[in-house]
Enzyme design. Sequence first.
Site, PDB file in Angstrom:
ATOM      1  CE  LYS A 150      -0.251 -22.396  44.128  1.00 45.39           C
ATOM      2  NZ  LYS A 150      -1.203 -22.159  45.244  1.00 45.39           N
ATOM      3  CE1 TYR A 155      -2.646 -27.421  46.049  1.00 47.07           C
ATOM      4  CE2 TYR A 155      -3.429 -27.143  43.797  1.00 47.07           C
ATOM      5  CZ  TYR A 155      -2.565 -26.801  44.828  1.00 47.07           C
ATOM      6  OH  TYR A 155      -1.613 -25.819  44.618  1.00 47.07           O
ATOM      7  CG  ASN A 174      -0.541 -18.881  46.880  1.00 45.93           C
ATOM      8  OD1 ASN A 174      -0.651 -19.547  45.861  1.00 45.93           O
ATOM      9  ND2 ASN A 174      -0.526 -19.418  48.080  1.00 45.93           N
ATOM     10  CG  HIS A 216       2.167 -26.269  45.798  1.00 50.23           C
ATOM     11  ND1 HIS A 216       1.407 -26.392  46.929  1.00 50.23           N
ATOM     12  CD2 HIS A 216       2.827 -27.451  45.663  1.00 50.23           C
ATOM     13  CE1 HIS A 216       1.592 -27.603  47.446  1.00 50.23           C
ATOM     14  NE2 HIS A 216       2.455 -28.264  46.689  1.00 50.23           N
ATOM     15  CD  GLU A 264       2.996 -31.693  46.995  1.00 47.90           C
ATOM     16  OE1 GLU A 264       2.037 -31.415  47.739  1.00 47.90           O
ATOM     17  OE2 GLU A 264       3.973 -30.939  46.842  1.00 47.90           O
TER      18      GLU A 264
HETATM   19  P1  CMP Z   1      -0.895 -24.160  48.127  1.00 53.01           P
HETATM   20  O1  CMP Z   1       0.438 -24.205  48.811  1.00 53.01           O
HETATM   21  O2  CMP Z   1      -0.867 -24.405  46.664  1.00 53.01           O
HETATM   22  O3  CMP Z   1      -1.865 -25.246  48.806  1.00 53.01           O
HETATM   23  C1  CMP Z   1      -3.283 -25.087  48.833  1.00 53.01           C
HETATM   24  C2  CMP Z   1      -3.714 -23.788  48.275  1.00 53.01           C
HETATM   25  O4  CMP Z   1      -5.038 -23.414  48.502  1.00 53.01           O
HETATM   26  C3  CMP Z   1      -2.892 -22.688  48.866  1.00 53.01           C
HETATM   27  O5  CMP Z   1      -1.561 -22.753  48.389  1.00 53.01           O
HETATM   28  C4  CMP Z   1      -3.704 -21.455  48.447  1.00 53.01           C
HETATM   29  O6  CMP Z   1      -3.240 -20.876  47.255  1.00 53.01           O
HETATM   30  C5  CMP Z   1      -5.094 -22.031  48.184  1.00 53.01           C
HETATM   31  N1  CMP Z   1      -6.131 -21.305  48.908  1.00 53.01           N
HETATM   32  C6  CMP Z   1      -7.166 -20.680  48.352  1.00 53.01           C
HETATM   33  N2  CMP Z   1      -7.937 -20.108  49.276  1.00 53.01           N
HETATM   34  C7  CMP Z   1      -7.383 -20.384  50.465  1.00 53.01           C
HETATM   35  C8  CMP Z   1      -7.717 -20.070  51.819  1.00 53.01           C
HETATM   36  N3  CMP Z   1      -8.796 -19.336  52.131  1.00 53.01           N
HETATM   37  N4  CMP Z   1      -6.906 -20.532  52.788  1.00 53.01           N
HETATM   38  C9  CMP Z   1      -5.807 -21.280  52.485  1.00 53.01           C
HETATM   39  N5  CMP Z   1      -5.448 -21.606  51.225  1.00 53.01           N
HETATM   40  C10 CMP Z   1      -6.222 -21.147  50.235  1.00 53.01           C
END
Ligand code: CMP
Length: 139
Positions: free
Chosen positions: A10, A50, A113, A116, A127
């Site tokens: 990311k 998403y 984070n 993904h 995906e």
């Molecule tokens: P990802 O695995 O990319 O899938 C959805 C993403 O939403 C998740 O990782 C997080 O990085 C993002 N995200 C942002 N805010 C939240 C939240 N409050 N709870 C869960 N996911 C979140």
Amino acid sequence: AIERTFSMIKPDATKRNLTGAITKKLEDAGLRVVASKRVWMSRRQAEGFYAVHKERPFFDELCEFMSSAPTVVQVLEGENAILKNREIMGATNPAEAAEGTIRKEFATSIGENSVHGSDAPETAAEEIRYWFSDTEIVG
Ligand code: CMP
């Protein structure tokens, strides 16, 4: 069984020049990078990728972040690749991620984070198809 999964490095991680460090962790765990490209996705691409989260309160923020800087999209191959990748990534919230995982080591918040990864065989196939054509995947 040998599986393929989709992985994305990311914007928070590409900005901090962590593409190599994160890929090394995946390779050290036995996953092979069989496709890889750097993509600065548009807002619309982020919303499409998403789409499953579009009713969530964090959807706007998520799509804004994902289109804010380059990402690296990858296809990983290996024994049990989907689950293995999720183990190496660690919990979505880095505060809850286990020692030694990518998110524990590199991620700064639940939104930023660092990585993904697909959560199941069906989403992995979807995906991968979203970002790659068959000829771009070289096993
Ligand atoms: P990802 O695995 O990319 O899938 C959805 C993403 O939403 C998740 O990782 C997080 O990085 C993002 N995200 C942002 N805010 C939240 C939240 N409050 N709870 C869960 N996911 C979140």
